[in-house]
Design a protein around this motif. Structure first.
Motif, short mmCIF file in Angstrom:
data_model
loop_
_atom_site.label_atom_id
_atom_site.label_comp_id
_atom_site.label_asym_id
_atom_site.label_seq_id
_atom_site.Cartn_x
_atom_site.Cartn_y
_atom_site.Cartn_z
N SER A 1 -7.39 -7.41 -11.33
CA SER A 1 -6.06 -7.52 -10.73
C SER A 1 -6.11 -7.28 -9.22
CB SER A 1 -5.11 -6.53 -11.40
OG SER A 1 -3.80 -6.68 -10.91
N VAL A 2 -6.86 -6.27 -8.79
CA VAL A 2 -6.97 -5.95 -7.36
C VAL A 2 -7.66 -7.08 -6.61
CG1 VAL A 2 -8.08 -4.42 -5.69
CG2 VAL A 2 -6.88 -3.46 -7.65
N SER B 1 -0.45 -3.75 -11.44
CA SER B 1 -1.88 -3.40 -11.50
C SER B 1 -2.09 -1.95 -11.90
CB SER B 1 -2.54 -3.67 -10.14
OG SER B 1 -2.44 -5.03 -9.78
N LEU B 2 -1.10 -1.11 -11.63
CA LEU B 2 -1.17 0.29 -12.06
C LEU B 2 -0.99 0.43 -13.57
CD1 LEU B 2 0.94 2.20 -9.38
CD2 LEU B 2 -1.50 2.49 -9.82
N LEU B 3 -0.18 -0.45 -14.14
CA LEU B 3 0.18 -0.32 -15.55
C LEU B 3 -0.77 -1.07 -16.49
CD1 LEU B 3 4.05 -0.80 -15.15
CD2 LEU B 3 2.75 1.34 -15.18
N LEU B 4 -1.31 -2.20 -16.03
CA LEU B 4 -2.15 -3.03 -16.90
C LEU B 4 -3.35 -2.31 -17.49
CD1 LEU B 4 -2.19 -6.50 -15.07
CD2 LEU B 4 -1.16 -5.95 -17.28
N PRO B 5 -4.08 -1.47 -16.72
CA PRO B 5 -5.26 -0.82 -17.30
C PRO B 5 -4.96 0.07 -18.49
CG PRO B 5 -5.32 -0.68 -14.91
CD PRO B 5 -3.96 -1.20 -15.28
N LEU C 1 2.49 7.51 -9.11
CA LEU C 1 1.80 6.80 -10.19
C LEU C 1 0.33 6.57 -9.86
CD1 LEU C 1 4.49 4.14 -11.23
CD2 LEU C 1 3.78 6.16 -12.52
N VAL C 2 0.07 6.26 -8.58
CA VAL C 2 -1.33 6.07 -8.17
C VAL C 2 -2.11 7.36 -8.34
CG1 VAL C 2 -2.85 5.58 -6.23
CG2 VAL C 2 -0.83 4.21 -6.56
N GLU C 3 -1.51 8.48 -7.92
CA GLU C 3 -2.21 9.76 -8.04
C GLU C 3 -2.44 10.11 -9.51
OE1 GLU C 3 -3.50 11.54 -5.59
OE2 GLU C 3 -2.84 9.99 -4.18
N CYS C 4 -1.49 9.77 -10.37
CA CYS C 4 -1.69 10.00 -11.81
C CYS C 4 -2.83 9.14 -12.35
CB CYS C 4 -0.39 9.70 -12.57
SG CYS C 4 0.93 10.89 -12.27
N MET C 5 -2.91 7.90 -11.86
CA MET C 5 -4.00 7.03 -12.29
C MET C 5 -5.35 7.58 -11.84
SD MET C 5 -4.74 3.05 -11.32
CE MET C 5 -5.08 3.55 -9.63
N LEU C 6 -5.41 8.15 -10.64
CA LEU C 6 -6.67 8.69 -10.11
C LEU C 6 -7.17 9.89 -10.91
CD1 LEU C 6 -6.09 8.42 -6.25
CD2 LEU C 6 -7.69 7.09 -7.64
N ILE C 7 -6.27 10.56 -11.60
CA ILE C 7 -6.70 11.67 -12.46
C ILE C 7 -7.66 11.16 -13.53
CG2 ILE C 7 -5.91 13.38 -14.15
CD1 ILE C 7 -3.31 13.58 -12.57
N PHE C 8 -7.41 9.93 -14.01
CA PHE C 8 -8.23 9.38 -15.09
C PHE C 8 -9.24 8.34 -14.60
CE2 PHE C 8 -4.11 10.62 -16.81
CZ PHE C 8 -4.50 11.46 -17.84
N LEU D 1 -6.74 0.28 -4.58
CA LEU D 1 -5.36 -0.01 -4.94
C LEU D 1 -4.40 0.97 -4.28
CD1 LEU D 1 -3.29 -1.61 -6.61
CD2 LEU D 1 -3.73 -0.05 -8.51
N ARG D 2 -4.80 2.22 -4.17
CA ARG D 2 -3.94 3.21 -3.51
C ARG D 2 -3.67 2.82 -2.06
NH1 ARG D 2 -2.11 6.46 -0.31
NH2 ARG D 2 -1.36 8.54 -0.79
N ASN D 3 -4.71 2.38 -1.34
CA ASN D 3 -4.53 1.95 0.04
C ASN D 3 -3.69 0.69 0.13
OD1 ASN D 3 -6.12 4.05 1.04
ND2 ASN D 3 -8.00 2.89 0.90
N LEU D 4 -3.89 -0.23 -0.80
CA LEU D 4 -3.12 -1.47 -0.78
C LEU D 4 -1.63 -1.20 -1.01
CD1 LEU D 4 -5.49 -3.80 -2.87
CD2 LEU D 4 -5.09 -3.88 -0.40
N ILE D 5 -1.32 -0.28 -1.91
CA ILE D 5 0.08 0.06 -2.17
C ILE D 5 0.72 0.72 -0.97
CG2 ILE D 5 1.56 1.60 -3.53
CD1 ILE D 5 -0.11 0.93 -5.96
N ALA D 6 -0.01 1.65 -0.34
CA ALA D 6 0.52 2.32 0.85
C ALA D 6 0.75 1.32 1.98
CB ALA D 6 -0.46 3.41 1.30
N ASN D 7 -0.17 0.38 2.16
CA ASN D 7 0.00 -0.65 3.18
C ASN D 7 1.20 -1.54 2.87
OD1 ASN D 7 -2.34 0.40 4.24
ND2 ASN D 7 -3.62 -1.38 3.77
N ASN D 8 1.35 -1.92 1.61
CA ASN D 8 2.47 -2.75 1.22
C ASN D 8 3.81 -2.07 1.47
OD1 ASN D 8 4.42 -3.32 -1.42
ND2 ASN D 8 3.62 -5.19 -0.49
N HIS D 9 3.86 -0.77 1.25
CA HIS D 9 5.09 -0.02 1.55
C HIS D 9 5.48 -0.18 3.01
CE1 HIS D 9 4.51 2.96 -2.04
NE2 HIS D 9 4.92 1.77 -2.43
#
Length: 303
Positions: free
Chosen positions: A19-20, A43-47, A190-197, A207-215
């Motif tokens: 997805s990324v 992309s956060l939810l699909l995995p 949600l990104v930080e929760c994903m990074l836990i796993f 993906l975390r950087n891409l989301i922050a840039n998109n914001h």
């Protein structure tokens, strides 16, 4: 059970990577920021979802390969004739490696969980030490520490006292208000929760950087629509670039991203219809790719 856990992790990681990569190669340079945000949040939810989907064996065979023909039956017969002592030794070694892997994975995940709670605690501590006001329906926390840059967290805008008195203060407040109105803190949480796993997956960090840039692109687009002179806003961004250690749960101002933001502000999509169709054209490709990582149904027997 352990094998299922690792399989789930690996499948989810590959789904995230697909997805990324599709986003970076096809969508990232377009100025359709709302569509791009939907893709990134998806992309956060699909995995978490795709590896749990059960796909019938007939579909797996039709699209990819006959999973039942990969390992011949005589292989299992030969395996059953192994020496008992050798099997016990191998099982013991395998159990030790699996146990060590699970413990190591759990400890690192725990570190990231603590990191998440620490980030929330730090922001709440900043708000308690700040002078709280209101700004157009949102909370405004004026910080005494001038070393911190402006940021927002859910429905609260944080701004240093010296910047509140500067001539760019209105632009700063409107910028952070747009972050609050867009609920961008939910995406980052949600990104930080994903990074836990998925801390082991470089695509999760990407993906975390891409989301922050998109914001930032989304907010810049909103600001430009509401300003008579976009140049003032761009100059204010350059003035806000400063070396600062900001919280990982908020969006930061930095020089490299600011340059890209200014480029995106001055970019126009001439073939808008083609760019709009990109997302729709990618969906069949993404669907076909992700079907490979679903959980095939085992109820059918190979005839």
């Amino acid at each position: 059970m352990v094998e299922m856990f690792w399989e789930y992790q690996i499948k989810g990681g590959i789904v995230l990577a697909v997805s990324v990569l599709l986003y970076v190669l096809v969508l990232s340079n377009d100025s359709f920021f709302k569509r791009n945000r939907l893709w990134l949040v998806g992309s956060l939810l699909l995995p978490w979802i795709v590896p749990l989907i059960t796909m019938p064996v007939w579909m797996k065979r039709m699209l990819f390969t006959d999973m039942g023909a990969i390992v011949p039956i005589h292989t299992f017969v030969s395996a059953g004739q192994m020496n008992t002592d050798t099997v016990q030794t191998t099982n013991h070694f395998s159990f030790s490696i699996e146990f060590f892997g699970i413990v190591l994975y759990g400890l690192i995940s725990l570190v990231f969980l603590v990191r998440l709670f620490y980030g929330y605690a730090s922001i709440l501590s900043l708000k308690k030490s700040a002078e709280c006001r209101s700004y157009k329906g949102f909370s405004l926390a004026v910080l005494p520490d001038s070393k911190l840059g402006p940021f927002s967290f859910f429905r609260t805008i944080f701004i240093p006292k010296e910047l509140e008195k500067s001539r760019e203060s209105r632009l700063i407040l409107e910028h952070e208000k747009a972050h609050c109105a867009g609920w961008h803190s939910i995406d980052l949480t949600l990104v930080e929760c994903m990074l836990i796993f998925q801390w082991w997956n470089p695509f999760a960090w990407w993906l975390r950087n891409l989301i922050a840039n998109n914001h930032e692109f989304c907010v810049d687009n909103i600001m430009l629509k509401n300003l008579s002179d976009p140049k003032d806003y761009q100059y204010s961004l350059l003035n806000l670039v400063r070396g600062q250690g900001q919280n990982h749960l908020v969006n930061n101002y930095n020089q490299s991203l600011t340059k890209k933001r200014i480029i995106m502000m001055n970019k126009s999509n001439k073939n808008r219809t083609i760019h709009r169709l990109k997302g729709l054209l990618l969906l069949p490709i993404l669907t076909f790719s992700l079907l490979a990582f679903t959980n095939p149904k085992q109820s059918e027997e190979v005839k």
